[in-house]
Enzyme design. Sequence first.
Site, PDB file in Angstrom:
ATOM      1  N   ASN A  14      30.648  19.094  30.424  1.00  0.00           N
ATOM      2  CA  ASN A  14      30.340  17.716  30.777  1.00  0.00           C
ATOM      3  C   ASN A  14      31.585  16.855  30.973  1.00  0.00           C
ATOM      4  O   ASN A  14      31.589  15.918  31.770  1.00  0.00           O
ATOM      5  CB  ASN A  14      29.438  17.097  29.703  1.00  0.00           C
ATOM      6  CG  ASN A  14      28.539  16.021  30.263  1.00  0.00           C
ATOM      7  OD1 ASN A  14      28.024  16.156  31.366  1.00  0.00           O
ATOM      8  ND2 ASN A  14      28.358  14.946  29.520  1.00  0.00           N
ATOM      9  N   LYS A  38      32.468  30.178  29.367  1.00  0.00           N
ATOM     10  CA  LYS A  38      32.281  29.581  28.050  1.00  0.00           C
ATOM     11  C   LYS A  38      31.697  30.582  27.047  1.00  0.00           C
ATOM     12  O   LYS A  38      31.215  30.195  25.986  1.00  0.00           O
ATOM     13  CB  LYS A  38      31.406  28.327  28.164  1.00  0.00           C
ATOM     14  CG  LYS A  38      32.080  27.224  28.980  1.00  0.00           C
ATOM     15  CD  LYS A  38      31.412  25.878  28.800  1.00  0.00           C
ATOM     16  CE  LYS A  38      30.178  25.749  29.639  1.00  0.00           C
ATOM     17  NZ  LYS A  38      29.610  24.373  29.570  1.00  0.00           N
ATOM     18  N   ARG A  84      22.251  14.771  29.585  1.00  0.00           N
ATOM     19  CA  ARG A  84      23.613  14.561  29.094  1.00  0.00           C
ATOM     20  C   ARG A  84      24.154  13.235  29.631  1.00  0.00           C
ATOM     21  O   ARG A  84      23.747  12.790  30.703  1.00  0.00           O
ATOM     22  CB  ARG A  84      24.537  15.696  29.534  1.00  0.00           C
ATOM     23  CG  ARG A  84      24.114  17.075  29.067  1.00  0.00           C
ATOM     24  CD  ARG A  84      25.138  18.096  29.479  1.00  0.00           C
ATOM     25  NE  ARG A  84      24.733  19.446  29.137  1.00  0.00           N
ATOM     26  CZ  ARG A  84      25.521  20.516  29.281  1.00  0.00           C
ATOM     27  NH1 ARG A  84      26.748  20.373  29.762  1.00  0.00           N
ATOM     28  NH2 ARG A  84      25.074  21.715  28.947  1.00  0.00           N
ATOM     29  N   PRO A  86      33.625  22.156  23.522  1.00  0.00           N
ATOM     30  CA  PRO A  86      34.051  23.453  24.083  1.00  0.00           C
ATOM     31  C   PRO A  86      33.756  23.558  25.578  1.00  0.00           C
ATOM     32  O   PRO A  86      32.608  23.478  25.998  1.00  0.00           O
ATOM     33  CB  PRO A  86      33.223  24.459  23.279  1.00  0.00           C
ATOM     34  CG  PRO A  86      32.790  23.739  22.053  1.00  0.00           C
ATOM     35  CD  PRO A  86      32.608  22.315  22.472  1.00  0.00           C
ATOM     36  N   GLU A  87      34.796  23.702  26.364  1.00  0.00           N
ATOM     37  CA  GLU A  87      34.663  24.013  27.786  1.00  0.00           C
ATOM     38  C   GLU A  87      35.550  25.222  28.048  1.00  0.00           C
ATOM     39  O   GLU A  87      36.088  25.819  27.119  1.00  0.00           O
ATOM     40  CB  GLU A  87      35.020  22.799  28.640  1.00  0.00           C
ATOM     41  CG  GLU A  87      34.184  21.581  28.248  1.00  0.00           C
ATOM     42  CD  GLU A  87      34.052  20.521  29.329  1.00  0.00           C
ATOM     43  OE1 GLU A  87      34.352  20.801  30.495  1.00  0.00           O
ATOM     44  OE2 GLU A  87      33.630  19.400  29.002  1.00  0.00           O
TER      45      GLU A  87
END
Length: 276
Positions: free
Chosen positions: A165, A51, A261, A2-3
């Site tokens: 990311n 988001k 990440r 999800p972005e």
Amino acid sequence: MPEGDTVLQTAKRLHSALAGRVLTMSDLRVPRFATADLTGRAVLDCSARGKHLLTRIEGGLTLHSHLRMDGAWRVYAPGERWRGGPGHQIRAVLGNEAHTAVGYRLPVLELLRTRDEEQAVGHLGPDLLGPDWDADTALRNLLGDPARPLGEALLDQRNLTGIGNIYKAELCFLARATPWLPVGELPAPTAALLVTTARQLLDANRDRPHRVTTVGARPRTALDRGPRTRRPSENLWVYGRTRRPCLRCGTPIREAEQDGRPAYWCPRCQTGPTPT
């Protein structure tokens, strides 16, 4: 993952299923709000802020949720089997006579007064897909700490909101900078184009079922220079492509950790510091 573009698509699905209809089912499976009953109230609107998801409900209430890494909202027809995960992962259920929305693995779920929404989202920078988008403000925010690594600055939702990311990796590649390059070392034209390109990419993908940052996602920009050796089947430049050849130069893509990440980059196309 999800972005900003994915969250916007989720908001649209929830709005189509719930807005303008009275809730006949309400179940918030988090301790703080487990006794809240929203049945009998109409859903007024479902929208995205970066988001974050905001579902506004009759009576001045807003259900605020955030998907983070693997949260999801699924919409089902009456009698349809729920398939988003095992029952213990369900955090919220909102239903009416036509649809049922089920929230799975939601790390953030809170019921608040609509007038207090700013407590949840007021810290966010300009929304790349929102009506408040302001490229100049986003650029100032991004460059506010010149020594900060570019990748970290892009992910900081206080600078500009909607980048996760995947877009971090893709934007660093298009800027020809590693994610560890201090953001203040970006040439001024590149920094400005980076913000513009971020908006272009998310906007191009706002209605796509599969995210694309390479072929057909957007018009060619000044950040996207060099020979084009990519194949149409490749949707992303570097994200998730560890040890596979760079679509621009053929050099194997590398991966390392940044702020907990995975970070991806091409050691030939991108310049700047890298982990030892």
